[in-house]
Design an enzyme around this catalytic site. Structure first.
Site, PDB file in Angstrom:
ATOM      1  NE  ARG A   1      -2.579  -1.911  -0.875  1.00  0.00           N
ATOM      2  CZ  ARG A   1      -2.916  -3.188  -0.815  1.00  0.00           C
ATOM      3  NH1 ARG A   1      -3.684  -3.617   0.149  1.00  0.00           N
ATOM      4  NH2 ARG A   1      -2.513  -4.045  -1.707  1.00  0.00           N
TER       5      ARG A   1
ATOM      6  CB  CYS B   1      -9.539  -1.918   3.695  1.00  0.00           C
ATOM      7  SG  CYS B   1     -10.165  -3.572   3.356  1.00  0.00           S
TER       8      CYS B   1
ATOM      9  CD  GLU C   1      -6.108   0.497   2.181  1.00  0.00           C
ATOM     10  OE1 GLU C   1      -7.166   1.009   1.776  1.00  0.00           O
ATOM     11  OE2 GLU C   1      -5.761  -0.665   1.905  1.00  0.00           O
TER      12      GLU C   1
HETATM   13  N1  EPU Z   1     -12.556 -11.708   7.935  1.00  0.00           N
HETATM   14  C1  EPU Z   1     -13.308 -11.834   9.090  1.00  0.00           C
HETATM   15  N2  EPU Z   1     -14.154 -10.825   9.431  1.00  0.00           N
HETATM   16  C2  EPU Z   1     -14.287  -9.706   8.670  1.00  0.00           C
HETATM   17  C3  EPU Z   1     -13.524  -9.563   7.511  1.00  0.00           C
HETATM   18  C4  EPU Z   1     -12.650 -10.593   7.146  1.00  0.00           C
HETATM   19  O1  EPU Z   1     -13.219 -12.825   9.793  1.00  0.00           O
HETATM   20  O2  EPU Z   1     -15.086  -8.846   9.050  1.00  0.00           O
HETATM   21  C5  EPU Z   1     -11.683 -12.805   7.542  1.00  0.00           C
HETATM   22  C6  EPU Z   1     -12.180 -13.430   6.256  1.00  0.00           C
HETATM   23  O3  EPU Z   1     -13.153 -14.397   6.487  1.00  0.00           O
HETATM   24  C7  EPU Z   1     -10.913 -13.986   5.642  1.00  0.00           C
HETATM   25  C8  EPU Z   1      -9.816 -13.061   6.161  1.00  0.00           C
HETATM   26  O4  EPU Z   1     -10.384 -12.333   7.250  1.00  0.00           O
HETATM   27  O5  EPU Z   1     -10.663 -15.280   6.136  1.00  0.00           O
HETATM   28  C9  EPU Z   1      -9.301 -12.111   5.073  1.00  0.00           C
HETATM   29  O6  EPU Z   1     -10.362 -11.301   4.588  1.00  0.00           O
HETATM   30  P1  EPU Z   1     -10.383 -10.688   3.111  1.00  0.00           P
HETATM   31  O7  EPU Z   1     -10.256 -11.792   2.124  1.00  0.00           O
HETATM   32  O8  EPU Z   1     -11.570  -9.807   3.009  1.00  0.00           O
HETATM   33  O9  EPU Z   1      -9.037  -9.881   2.981  1.00  0.00           O
HETATM   34  P2  EPU Z   1      -8.472  -8.659   3.818  1.00  0.00           P
HETATM   35  O10 EPU Z   1      -7.052  -8.985   4.124  1.00  0.00           O
HETATM   36  O11 EPU Z   1      -9.369  -8.298   4.948  1.00  0.00           O
HETATM   37  C10 EPU Z   1      -7.521  -7.392   1.726  1.00  0.00           C
HETATM   38  C11 EPU Z   1      -7.451  -5.948   1.307  1.00  0.00           C
HETATM   39  C12 EPU Z   1      -8.744  -5.529   0.616  1.00  0.00           C
HETATM   40  C13 EPU Z   1      -8.999  -6.446  -0.550  1.00  0.00           C
HETATM   41  C14 EPU Z   1      -9.111  -7.873  -0.015  1.00  0.00           C
HETATM   42  C15 EPU Z   1      -9.402  -8.901  -1.087  1.00  0.00           C
HETATM   43  C16 EPU Z   1      -6.115  -4.587   2.864  1.00  0.00           C
HETATM   44  C17 EPU Z   1      -6.158  -3.683   4.030  1.00  0.00           C
HETATM   45  N3  EPU Z   1      -7.295  -5.100   2.495  1.00  0.00           N
HETATM   46  O12 EPU Z   1      -8.535  -7.481   2.742  1.00  0.00           O
HETATM   47  O13 EPU Z   1      -8.550  -4.209   0.148  1.00  0.00           O
HETATM   48  O14 EPU Z   1     -10.192  -6.066  -1.225  1.00  0.00           O
HETATM   49  O15 EPU Z   1      -7.862  -8.210   0.613  1.00  0.00           O
HETATM   50  O16 EPU Z   1      -8.449  -8.874  -2.077  1.00  0.00           O
HETATM   51  O17 EPU Z   1      -5.055  -4.822   2.285  1.00  0.00           O
HETATM   52  C18 EPU Z   1      -8.940  -1.866   0.290  1.00  0.00           C
HETATM   53  O18 EPU Z   1      -7.737  -1.734   0.074  1.00  0.00           O
HETATM   54  O19 EPU Z   1      -9.721  -0.906   0.420  1.00  0.00           O
HETATM   55  C19 EPU Z   1      -9.470  -3.214   0.441  1.00  0.00           C
HETATM   56  C20 EPU Z   1     -10.715  -3.439   0.802  1.00  0.00           C
END
Ligand code: EPU
Length: 305
Positions: free
Chosen positions: A173, A221, A295
């Site tokens: 990021r 996010c 972020e």
């Molecule tokens: N999870 C939970 N509860 C929640 C949200 C997520 O338990 O409320 C768990 C999910 O079930 C999953 C794990 O956490 O097992 C990871 O969740 P997710 O796949 O949504 O990925 P993330 O790491 O939370 C990142 C990016 C997102 C991007 C997603 C998918 C960051 C901060 N976030 O989220 O980016 O869309 O991967 O590729 O890097 C953004 O930058 O605005 C953003 C949303």
């Protein structure tokens, strides 16, 4: 005030963001050329902020001083054959040169339709090309730095620069370019099967739709995924397990779909979001001993652009 400023700078202009809250820009302009941007940067002595898609931005209620520019006029996209167009291009690759103000979702759809691979993993990310590169937008399916070969722009002192991907300190990021104004980016894209690329784009978009509150007013996010014991862990998962889902301040609440999203109902203000951000951070710090870093980009009046 110069003739240029009198001609194109508006005062007290609203700043459209996806949150739909926040104050105005004391000065606002949409320069049509890099030269006009340079003149504005000089005139405002570098106190200039670039508004992209407004999809990852929170402006405090007091608005901001200095100048806000939109580079939407710098949105031309050109195809350039792979050879002789800068370093880092793979053989057989196509270089696509996009203005900073070009729409990333539009660019993704157009390149996928042409059978050019490399950007399809970024499906569903609302951004301008410049904004996405500046913060190295990405997620589980890759980050934009992977496709970048060169970045051009102006320094805060108004000097033009060009950097190859190798010279750009891309990180999670981040691009190290937040102190300059990106005007143009070259992407190296790989010719492939248009049908397979379209299927992958569909898959990426579908994964987002099931795990994120796409239809509500949010800025994606709110926090970066923190490093815990050397590995990135999902901030959303930490916030969720700390019990923050449904927490609310005024019109802002932690999404029940994905805990790293804050959604705002009509009638809210930026302070609702800022206070909720503080409360979520405190909860996660107390519950998990982890300090989350935002972020979302926050613009404050008492900080220069
Ligand atoms: N999870 C939970 N509860 C929640 C949200 C997520 O338990 O409320 C768990 C999910 O079930 C999953 C794990 O956490 O097992 C990871 O969740 P997710 O796949 O949504 O990925 P993330 O790491 O939370 C990142 C990016 C997102 C991007 C997603 C998918 C960051 C901060 N976030 O989220 O980016 O869309 O991967 O590729 O890097 C953004 O930058 O605005 C953003 C949303």
């Amino acid at each position: 005030m110069s003739a240029l400023t009198r001609e194109i700078v508006r005062t007290k202009a609203p700043i459209p963001t996806w949150f739909g809250v926040g104050g105005r820009a004391d000065h606002y302009a949409e320069p049509e050329t890099v030269e006009a941007l340079g003149a504005l940067v000089e005139e405002f002595r570098g106190d200039v902020r670039v508004l992209g898609e407004g999809a990852n931005l929170l402006v405090e209620d007091a608005g901001v001083g200095g100048l806000v520019v939109s580079l939407k006029a710098l949105r031309a996209v050109r195809r350039i054959t792979g050879s002789g167009s800068g370093s880092g291009a793979d053989s057989g690759a196509m270089i696509v040169r996009a203005g900073a103000g070009a729409s990333l979702p539009r660019l993704i759809v157009d390149t996928v339709r042409e059978g050019l691979g490399g950007l399809e993993g970024l499906g569903g990310i609302p951004a301008t090309v410049g904004g996405a590169v500046r913060m190295n937008a990405g997620g589980a399916f890759g980050e934009i730095a992977d496709a970048v070969v060169a970045v051009r722009g102006l320094t805060r002192a108004g000097r033009m620069f060009e950097r190859s991907r190798e010279e750009t300190p891309f990180a999670y990021r981040g691009s190290g370019l937040s102190d300059s104004f990106i005007t143009e980016v070259d992407f190296s894209l790989t010719p492939g099967d248009a049908v397979a690329l379209r299927d992958r784009l569909k898959h990426v978009m579908a994964a987002k739709k099931t795990s994120q509150p796409m239809a509500e007013r949010s800025a994606g996010c709110v926090f970066k995924n923190p490093l815990v014991d050397g590995a990135r862990v999902s901030a959303g998962r930490l916030i969720d397990s700390a019990g923050a889902k449904g927490m609310r301040v005024g019109a802002a609440s932690v999404s029940a779909v994905h805990a790293n999203f804050i959604v705002v109902e009509p009638g809210g203000c930026a302070q609702d979001v800022l206070t909720l951000i503080d409360e979520v951070r405190a909860l996660v710090r107390d519950g998990h001993g982890v300090t989350l870093e935002p972020e979302v980009v926050v613009w404050r009046r008492d900080e220069e652009g």
